[in-house]
Design a protein around this motif. Structure first.
Motif, PDB file in Angstrom:
ATOM      1  N   ALA B  26      26.128 -39.599   5.181  1.00 28.16           N
ATOM      2  CA  ALA B  26      25.386 -39.637   3.919  1.00 28.16           C
ATOM      3  C   ALA B  26      23.885 -39.620   4.199  1.00 28.16           C
ATOM      4  O   ALA B  26      23.124 -38.897   3.536  1.00 28.16           O
ATOM      5  CB  ALA B  26      25.776 -40.882   3.119  1.00 28.16           C
ATOM      6  N   THR B  52      33.111 -33.666   2.916  1.00 29.01           N
ATOM      7  CA  THR B  52      31.830 -33.321   3.520  1.00 29.01           C
ATOM      8  C   THR B  52      31.270 -32.036   2.913  1.00 29.01           C
ATOM      9  O   THR B  52      30.078 -31.942   2.610  1.00 29.01           O
ATOM     10  CB  THR B  52      31.984 -33.178   5.053  1.00 29.01           C
ATOM     11  OG1 THR B  52      32.566 -34.372   5.562  1.00 29.01           O
ATOM     12  CG2 THR B  52      30.637 -32.939   5.709  1.00 29.01           C
ATOM     13  N   LEU B  55      29.982 -32.927  -0.540  1.00 20.87           N
ATOM     14  CA  LEU B  55      28.720 -33.671  -0.514  1.00 20.87           C
ATOM     15  C   LEU B  55      27.569 -32.765  -0.090  1.00 20.87           C
ATOM     16  O   LEU B  55      26.459 -32.849  -0.644  1.00 20.87           O
ATOM     17  CB  LEU B  55      28.850 -34.867   0.449  1.00 20.87           C
ATOM     18  CG  LEU B  55      27.771 -35.939   0.373  1.00 20.87           C
ATOM     19  CD1 LEU B  55      27.663 -36.518  -1.031  1.00 20.87           C
ATOM     20  CD2 LEU B  55      28.060 -37.063   1.370  1.00 20.87           C
ATOM     21  N   LYS B  59      24.213 -31.866  -2.311  1.00 22.61           N
ATOM     22  CA  LYS B  59      22.852 -32.124  -1.815  1.00 22.61           C
ATOM     23  C   LYS B  59      22.116 -30.840  -1.455  1.00 22.61           C
ATOM     24  O   LYS B  59      21.026 -30.888  -0.880  1.00 22.61           O
ATOM     25  CB  LYS B  59      22.937 -33.063  -0.610  1.00 22.61           C
ATOM     26  CG  LYS B  59      23.552 -34.423  -0.950  1.00 22.61           C
ATOM     27  CD  LYS B  59      23.094 -35.516  -0.004  1.00 22.61           C
ATOM     28  CE  LYS B  59      23.642 -36.863  -0.468  1.00 22.61           C
ATOM     29  NZ  LYS B  59      22.989 -38.003   0.161  1.00 22.61           N
TER      30      LYS B  59
END
Lengths: 255, 255, 255, 255
Positions: B26, B52, B55, B59
């Protein structure tokens, strides 16, 4: 629905692992028009996968991904305690691996068919059927899925707009509801090759599943599953192909 | 070759397995512009991979496949006794799995970077470099490959017409030949975050590798590898990003 | 049954795998008198096992085998589809591996405690309890088995003439029947270290399980299970030991 | 050294895995006096192990542990990158597992013989030979080890005071130094069953290894390794037994 002029014949192949050989892949690739290639979770490994895709290509046989539970020890025949979300991810993973190794071998992976215990769940458990459809749809919404005729997978897949190939089994008896007679029950597996092959011709011609009592249940039939585990099943497969051709039904992959 | 106005920052992520957590994913996803996602052979599993990729997408971080030897026990850091042909198949398999799970997660897998012992072999063993290039080329000739600057992989990949992203390391010292100082030797890993970050800026600006003696070896530099194994490495990664931005070099994924 | 003057404190240890670290083994080995060592199926590996047995020996801590389902991915917390016969064999296999690595490390493996989902099954499923007892009995009928107090395993093990160590949990609430409150329910895990530790002292003194309502259910208590997963659980473990000692109850391994 | 009046015949068995069958175990158990039972790392699984020990017991065949590298995919035939310390632990682990499953099946595990690539290393690499001896010695110093005649394992094992059973191969040619002709070289494997069987009789009578040129190198011979991989090797095994018996050399397990 009416009977087809052409039909697909599929079998589970590429399930050997390292030095461990299982099945009669070379023989079966001369019989079927579609090879369901194991993806390394319940059987198969990257070497076997690449070799199987290459051989399928050389023989003009279509190839699909055959994902199963991650259970080499149990050969994918045990229901593993996975959530539907986890099933989505293990199916997506295996479909991707198969697609890449097919491309590596100069072939194309053109459909998905779930293996063993996972495949059985897609027949009777709508949540698992939904998970398999969701996995394939997210990876590639144009990728066809082979579904047992009259299964939840078939129904849900069509409802989601996916291409579904409906499948019947050459050597398995059907209940009056059109479902497979459970393997534990007597008569579940047809051992009479001639009867099995002739029954397939009747089903394809009629566009219907023939039950134990001889009742015909109309349904879509796109592909016939044959097995290559032992000499008997190879015989059934060969005779099925021969009788279909004799009946004027051409063998042709669906893709 | 001259220095770049933008640069990519990559890190190895998604290497946790089931209940076993490793790395600071993270935190690192807030620093890097490219995430090398483990593919389940040396680390990672379908759950970790999907999470993963999701995420990274959330982002705005690019994602690549990070294939390694099938050695979860050794975390892919041992040279396994595989032939180059076998390496081709295990790389193809993992690249496919990663591509599918990226798609599943709504993201795209846009490059390949080999992990650990396999990655190291691609630097110094031309046959292994050739195998990795061949695997990626056969799966998708348009797929870029990250290669250590001045490695056999970089040279062979370009010769084969593949897109190669040349990589330097933020926290590793370089010999006078432009190769990584072996980990066993003193000074191999830079522990001074400020020095490491400033050295990266110098290298990117000059388009050159800075050796231990301060010599600059001109080479293509497309991406910088940072680590997230421990607090120190995360600090190096953050400071590297900050100093690059302060120097007017924008962080941007290559794809 | 009356309270004990000495008591055993056990924890699950040696569950790391290769580069993946889990738990606080070094800290816990200073607190407990018995270490349940994972056997490589749900966690642990031969390196971790040997190191854990060696460290337990160095610290004077007794060591037991902690067999689980072959499910590293799920850390042994999923109920795997194994027959009771298969459970017998996987338990026997792991007990043997643990015994050999204990001997290798200069220590002795002196008891067996089932892990995770397998352990939970031995509480409520008599067939699985029977399988675990049968496996241990056939490998070594003198080998003690740790069983959850009031479980089927405890009852069947004693009926078969095996040595059974009855176990309570320091940080888990008990129903009015003396069973563990399921983890999903509120209050299942005690987070107040002082309350948990004092409750243990009350239970050991009384020779009884204290239910949520404060009722005391007399039962044999030989060992207390503590956890080392996180800082909170280590605190509970340390305080439990301290309060027991302050109450004049000596900590001593059972073997 | 002089020839023996009795001799042991050993074969690698129990190497099947789940649904994957390898070897002709049932046939071989009627031929050999000792069964080397795979321990689940290179082949075998707890089910296969227990069944093999039970069958060996029923047929009056002695049983040993047959540990290998943890490489099911490569069937233990690849040299895995393990340190000698790691080899000690994987050997100890497997020996323990085999001993427990033998006990479970009502049999006894009475010796250890390393498999495949690990076994080959013990012939020519003294550090690996030392590791295998150390592992067995620490687990049980009274446990005999089967070693290739004239190997480092044989020499080091005896020097450490262990019981070593010296082994020759029925179907492998020997160099003038008394080592196995590498499999890649022509003539490495004897395909003439009668010649192979007669050669065994000559070797056992003389207490000497017969080289390719017919030279006899005196050495201790306690056991003869035969194979059961295919029909040819089973024939060699049967004929070897028959010729030995005809020559008045009784077949008897060593333990």
């Amino acid at each position: 629905m009416t009977g087809r002029k052409t039909i697909d014949l599929n079998a589970d192949l590429g399930e050997s692992f390292g030095q461990y050989t299982i099945g009669n892949d070379a023989a079966m690739l001369d019989v079927v028009t579609s090879a369901n290639v194991a993806c390394g979770f319940h059987g198969g490994d990257p070497e076997v996968m690449a070799a199987t895709f290459a051989l399928a290509r050389a023989k003009g046989v279509a190839a699909g991904a055959h994902p199963g539970f991650p259970d080499l020890w149990g050969f994918g025949r045990r229901v593993m305690p996975f959530s539907t979300g986890e099933i989505e991810r293990i199916v997506a993973y295996q479909v991707g691996a198969a697609r890449a190794l097919a491309a590596y071998a100069g072939h194309r992976m053109t459909y998905v068919k779930a293996h063993g215990a996972l495949g059985n769940l897609t027949e009777r458990d709508p949540a698992v059927a939904e998970a398999v459809i969701e996995a394939v749809r997210r990876v590639d919404p144009a990728l066809p899925v082979v579904a047992i005729a009259l299964s939840h997978l078939e129904r849900i897949g069509r409802a989601r707009g996916m291409t579904i190939f409906s499948e019947i089994f050459a050597d398995r008896a059907y209940t009056e509801d059109g479902h497979l007679v459970p393997r534990k029950e007597p008569g579940a597996v047809l051992h009479d090759a001639a009867f099995a092959a002739d029954r397939v011709v009747r089903m394809v011609r009629a566009g219907a599943i023939e039950t134990v009592s001889g009742r015909m249940l109309p349904t879509q039939i796109d592909t016939i599953c044959v097995h290559g585990d032992n000499a008997e099943s190879v015989t059934v497969a060969r005779l099925t192909r021969a009788r279909l051709e004799a009946a004027g039904i051409a063998l042709r992959a669906l893709t």
